[in-house]
Every structure is written in C-alpha cells, then in structure tokens.
Design an enzyme around this catalytic site. Sequence first.
Site, mmCIF file in Angstrom:
data_model
loop_
_atom_site.group_PDB
_atom_site.id
_atom_site.type_symbol
_atom_site.label_atom_id
_atom_site.label_comp_id
_atom_site.label_asym_id
_atom_site.label_seq_id
_atom_site.Cartn_x
_atom_site.Cartn_y
_atom_site.Cartn_z
ATOM 1 N N LYS A 173 0.873 -1.072 0.007
ATOM 2 C CA LYS A 173 0.219 0.019 0.068
ATOM 3 C C LYS A 173 0.695 1.201 -0.030
ATOM 4 C CE LYS A 173 -1.930 3.072 1.922
ATOM 5 N NZ LYS A 173 -1.538 4.500 1.289
ATOM 6 N N GLU A 176 -0.478 7.378 -1.457
ATOM 7 C CA GLU A 176 -1.572 7.872 -2.628
ATOM 8 C C GLU A 176 -1.017 8.931 -3.417
ATOM 9 O OE1 GLU A 176 -1.699 7.849 0.813
ATOM 10 O OE2 GLU A 176 -3.333 9.178 1.535
ATOM 11 N N ARG A 177 0.050 9.724 -2.850
ATOM 12 C CA ARG A 177 0.563 11.035 -3.272
ATOM 13 C C ARG A 177 1.543 10.713 -4.560
ATOM 14 N NH1 ARG A 177 2.345 14.065 1.923
ATOM 15 N NH2 ARG A 177 1.290 12.430 3.217
ATOM 16 N N SER A 226 4.970 8.635 9.235
ATOM 17 C CA SER A 226 5.151 9.562 10.325
ATOM 18 C C SER A 226 4.752 9.065 11.544
ATOM 19 C CB SER A 226 4.161 10.755 10.020
ATOM 20 O OG SER A 226 2.724 10.264 10.220
ATOM 21 N N CYS A 281 13.632 11.222 5.750
ATOM 22 C CA CYS A 281 13.794 11.025 7.205
ATOM 23 C C CYS A 281 15.042 10.925 7.787
ATOM 24 C CB CYS A 281 13.174 9.733 7.651
ATOM 25 S SG CYS A 281 14.132 8.258 6.796
ATOM 26 N N GLU A 383 9.094 17.484 14.166
ATOM 27 C CA GLU A 383 9.394 17.180 12.510
ATOM 28 C C GLU A 383 9.085 18.097 11.754
ATOM 29 O OE1 GLU A 383 8.454 13.602 10.398
ATOM 30 O OE2 GLU A 383 10.397 13.350 9.901
HETATM 31 P P1 NAD Z 1 2.425 9.448 6.643
HETATM 32 O O1 NAD Z 1 2.289 8.866 7.815
HETATM 33 O O2 NAD Z 1 1.316 10.515 6.201
HETATM 34 O O3 NAD Z 1 1.728 8.358 5.397
HETATM 35 C C1 NAD Z 1 2.443 6.975 5.512
HETATM 36 C C2 NAD Z 1 1.654 5.903 5.066
HETATM 37 O O4 NAD Z 1 0.313 5.831 5.972
HETATM 38 C C3 NAD Z 1 0.913 6.061 3.507
HETATM 39 O O5 NAD Z 1 0.842 5.159 2.695
HETATM 40 C C4 NAD Z 1 -0.325 6.803 3.976
HETATM 41 O O6 NAD Z 1 -1.514 6.503 2.866
HETATM 42 C C5 NAD Z 1 -0.559 6.071 5.111
HETATM 43 N N1 NAD Z 1 -1.624 6.937 6.098
HETATM 44 C C6 NAD Z 1 -1.710 8.306 6.353
HETATM 45 N N2 NAD Z 1 -2.611 8.631 7.071
HETATM 46 C C7 NAD Z 1 -3.225 7.456 7.807
HETATM 47 C C8 NAD Z 1 -4.246 7.183 8.694
HETATM 48 N N3 NAD Z 1 -4.611 8.230 9.416
HETATM 49 N N4 NAD Z 1 -4.478 5.936 9.043
HETATM 50 C C9 NAD Z 1 -3.946 5.086 8.305
HETATM 51 N N5 NAD Z 1 -2.916 5.350 7.384
HETATM 52 C C10 NAD Z 1 -2.499 6.251 7.043
HETATM 53 O O7 NAD Z 1 3.766 9.666 6.091
HETATM 54 P P2 NAD Z 1 4.194 10.448 4.657
HETATM 55 O O8 NAD Z 1 3.873 11.977 4.958
HETATM 56 O O9 NAD Z 1 3.921 9.795 3.543
HETATM 57 O O10 NAD Z 1 5.843 10.325 4.885
HETATM 58 C C11 NAD Z 1 6.663 11.283 5.495
HETATM 59 C C12 NAD Z 1 7.090 10.955 6.995
HETATM 60 O O11 NAD Z 1 7.677 9.478 6.961
HETATM 61 C C13 NAD Z 1 7.917 11.609 7.678
HETATM 62 O O12 NAD Z 1 7.450 11.774 9.183
HETATM 63 C C14 NAD Z 1 9.254 10.800 7.647
HETATM 64 O O13 NAD Z 1 10.134 11.222 8.736
HETATM 65 C C15 NAD Z 1 8.689 9.587 7.559
HETATM 66 N N6 NAD Z 1 9.597 8.458 7.077
HETATM 67 C C16 NAD Z 1 10.248 7.813 8.031
HETATM 68 C C17 NAD Z 1 11.404 6.690 7.473
HETATM 69 C C18 NAD Z 1 11.957 5.864 8.378
HETATM 70 O O14 NAD Z 1 12.706 4.998 7.905
HETATM 71 N N7 NAD Z 1 12.014 6.005 9.830
HETATM 72 C C19 NAD Z 1 11.685 6.856 6.026
HETATM 73 C C20 NAD Z 1 11.044 7.511 5.372
HETATM 74 C C21 NAD Z 1 10.001 8.082 5.802
#
Ligand code: NAD
Length: 498
Positions: A173, A176-177, A226, A281, A383
């Site tokens: 999954k 979606e962006r 996140s 990240c 962050e």
């Molecule tokens: P996000 O948490 O918004 O989304 C991540 C995934 O979760 C997506 O597939 C999204 O569709 C899903 N999602 C979003 N909201 C949800 C909800 N309410 N319920 C269930 N699923 C949901 O993160 P993002 O904006 O796509 O990515 C950026 C974040 O990811 C930053 O915080 C970054 O630090 C982190 N990140 C961490 C690592 C790591 O290895 N620690 C690596 C890359 C990115």
Amino acid sequence: MRSVGHFIGGKEVKGTSGRTADVFEPMTGEVQAKVALASKAEVRAAVENARAAQGEWAATNPQRRARVMMKFVELVQRDYDKLAELLAREHGKTVPDAKGDIQRGLEVAEFACGIPHLMKGEYTEGAGPGIDIYSLRQPLGVVAGITPFNFPAMIPMWKFAPAIACGNAFILKPSERDPGVPMKLAELMIEAGLPPGILNVVNGDKEAVDAILDDPDIKAIGFVGSTPIAQYIYERAAQTGKRCQCFGGAKNHAIVMPDADMDQTVDALIGAGYGSAGERCMAVSVAVPVGKTTADRLMEKLIPRVESLKIGTSVDPSADYGPLVTREAVEKVKNYIDIGIKEGATLAVDGRGFKMQGYEKGFYLGGSLFDNVTKDMRIYKEEIFGPVLSVVRAHDYHEALALPSEHDYGNGVAIFTRDGDAARDFAAKVNVGMVGINVPIPVPIAYYTFGGWKKSGFGDLNQHGPDSIRFYTKTKTVTSRWPSGVKEGAEFSIPTMK
Ligand code: NAD
C-alpha cells in the site's frame, strides 16, 4: 487524464470503490492523475489472490526465486531513466535524486538475490545420543508493506524484495501522493517472471490501511511514515497478533566539534539539510556547533550557502532541490517558520518568499536557516520535513551529546570532528539508531540494517540486511533422533543434555 488503479493478480485493475485522490505534479502544481482509493473489498481481493499464489511460490526453490529478483534488477536498470522521471514528476525531487531513490531500493533487491544463502538454517550433529538438531526459516504467508511518499521506489523495494525472496506473497500500500512508480515496479516483477498474485499493489488511504490491519490472512506488516501513524499501526496490528515493524519521523542532529573541517562540514550540512527539499527521514534538521567560536564560524559560512541554494523544477538537472510534495506541505513548513520566529529563534535566512518564475503554481519553498534555537521550542521538538535547518548552540561536547540522546526521535545523528577519541565516545554513547562520523546521512548500505530508535521506530527488527530475512520468516527448530543401538527406556523427567 491518467488514472492509476491497483495491481492485483498480475495486472493493473480499475478501482471499484468510486473514490479517488488527486496526484499532483509538484513542479507545476497541476493535477496530473487520479489514483483509485481501495475499499475493504478490494484489499480482500488482493489478499485472496496472494493467498492462492503463495504456497507454490514458497515451494519454488530459492535459487529460482533469486533468478526472478536478478531479472527484476536488470529490468529496473533498463527502465532507469523513465522511472526516475516519473518519480520526479510525482514526488517533486530532482531526477538525479530520484535515481538515487531507485538505486537505494535496487541495492536491497540485489541483496535479496542472495536468498539461497540468506535462508539457510543451522545444524548440530550429535546434540545428544543419536540426536541431531536443525533449524529452518519458513515464509510467513501473506505479508504487507505500507509506505510513505518521500521514497516511492526505495522503501517499497526495501519491503517487497526480501519478503518475496523469502517465499511470501506481498500486499503493497504505497503513498497515494506518488503511486506511479510502485505500480511500474510491480509490472517489472511480473516481466521478470514473478507469478501473478505474489506482488499486489492496493492504492488507497486510511480505509485500505485499516482493511490491511484487520485482515486475518495478513501475517506481518512493515510500515514507514510519520510517527503518529506508525504508533497507530503498531498498536492496532499487535491487537490482532500480527508481526509488525513501524518506522516513524525524525529530527536528525549534526554535532560540529571545534576541530571539524568547516568547509567539508558546511558542504555536508547543505546537502543533507536541503537535498530533496528536506523531505527525507535522514535529513539533517538540527546543527549543533560546540562552543561560540565554532558556532560563529559555522554561521558565517552557512548563511551565504543557504542564500544561494538553486531551487529548480524536478527536471532541471542543475537544481539543488525541487518543489515540495504538496501545497499543504509548503503551508505546514511556512507555519513552522512563523512559530520559530514567535518562539524567539533568529531567522538568519528566510525562504518563505521564494517564487519560481514560470511555475508560480508549483509547490516551491526557499531554504531557511534558524540560529539560536533552544530545546524547549516546537521547531526543535517537532519534525518540520522541509528545507529548514535549525542551529542549536552547545557550550561543550557533553551538552551536544545530550541533545540527540534526550530527543524524542532517534533516527540518525552525525558528528563532524578530526578527533578519533571524541568520535568513538560519541558513537558508543549517543542514544540514536544510526550514527555518522563525518558522514551526514548515515543510511546503512543494503547488507546492514536500517532503523531508528525511540519515536522513530516501533518493533525490534530493522529494515533490510539480515533483519529483513528474520522479519519475513519464522524459525522452526527440529530435534530428531535415530537411536540405533541407544536403549534408555521411558524417561519421565524433562530431557536434558546429560
Ligand atoms: P504518513 O504517515 O502521512 O503516510 C505513510 C503511509 O500511511 C501512507 O501510505 C499513507 O497513505 C498512510 N496513512 C496516512 N494517514 C493514515 C491514517 N490516518 N491511517 C492509516 N494510514 C494512514 O507519512 P508521509 O507523509 O507519507 O511520509 C513522511 C513521513 O515518513 C515523515 O515523518 C518521515 O520522517 C517518515 N519517514 C520515515 C522513514 C524511516 O525509515 N524512519 C523513512 C521515510 C520516511
């Protein structure tokens, strides 16, 4: 307009939920595609396909599974340029940076080509009279990966390559962006010889994620995104007994010691702080110069470099970084800059006013730099995920060591110094998962493991490297006895190694 469906049973299928989301082209600000958002029933269809295919795939010998992975690596390399451009146009990062995104994922697929060796168990001959013991690694069945927008090639590959090589079927999954590249990767896996049903992509939002979390046939979930969502997924997956690893947000510090090579350090901070518009990240978001003289020397060199950053479109090969992913992301970062000013930090460079000529609707933001940030400020604690670097001045090494160690996040950290003793002490003591010594982005290479601590990671095993094989397999231990000539009679107490 382009539409993106799901990838189920070896081919792209249209969404049936009636719900879609816009996929923007960040460099122009235009909507370039509509992506289907999966319903619970669509997720279920993907899981059923995966379940039906998984047994035969697991029974395929590991060398043949490795050959599929080798062919996949070759096909991604064939399509490198096209994939990188699609990635850049959906995410916003520049094409050279998009190539790095693909390459860092591909290296994990290369690692997974070693699966015949990686899945070998252990054997002890003669552990007792006539007794041999051996352990096996077996796949879990159907497993899932939920991935973020910021590495739409790398993180899906970190998840599905080892999982599939181990003999699992996979439900991805992606964000979606920017769903385009994950869909292409699934197509390439089929072209490489993967049986239909072993890799499925369901696009979607919370509804699809919740369906994955609640599906009884999904045995493990690897999440990256996140921290609030990571924590939510970890807790909910645990309630249904799934194996789960969730990687979250970050606030990566770079400690600058008085003896650091200041030119090299500034190069490192500029690249790691502002590359990919800070949407990594492992981006450095906090610089910690030790001592006033170090701080003043650092600021003197940093300010002109931040002021002269070259922001360009995603397809401009000379740009240092491109647009952010969405307009909301730009607004969120600007809001943090406002907060920092109100909190009393010194805004040494203000990137809020940047306009990209000819692309006025694009999601651009100039580089910003804060000085005199303190640890009680929100811009330090939270962050920001944008092109903003905060400088926190430390009086001495011990104060500098305490900052990342006591921060809620614990993904990456770096120290810049010429002093081996200080570097060694720092690496041993700092309470953070990945450490760089004169290396600003210490993302371990594919055959080591990647994972943050504290609020940056939930669950005990890391991503890629040997941990990925452990995460996507379960261990079975067999104790066998062929007791020719051994006559001991019935034993009523617990067997021990006498
Ligand atoms: P996000 O948490 O918004 O989304 C991540 C995934 O979760 C997506 O597939 C999204 O569709 C899903 N999602 C979003 N909201 C949800 C909800 N309410 N319920 C269930 N699923 C949901 O993160 P993002 O904006 O796509 O990515 C950026 C974040 O990811 C930053 O915080 C970054 O630090 C982190 N990140 C961490 C690592 C790591 O290895 N620690 C690596 C890359 C990115």
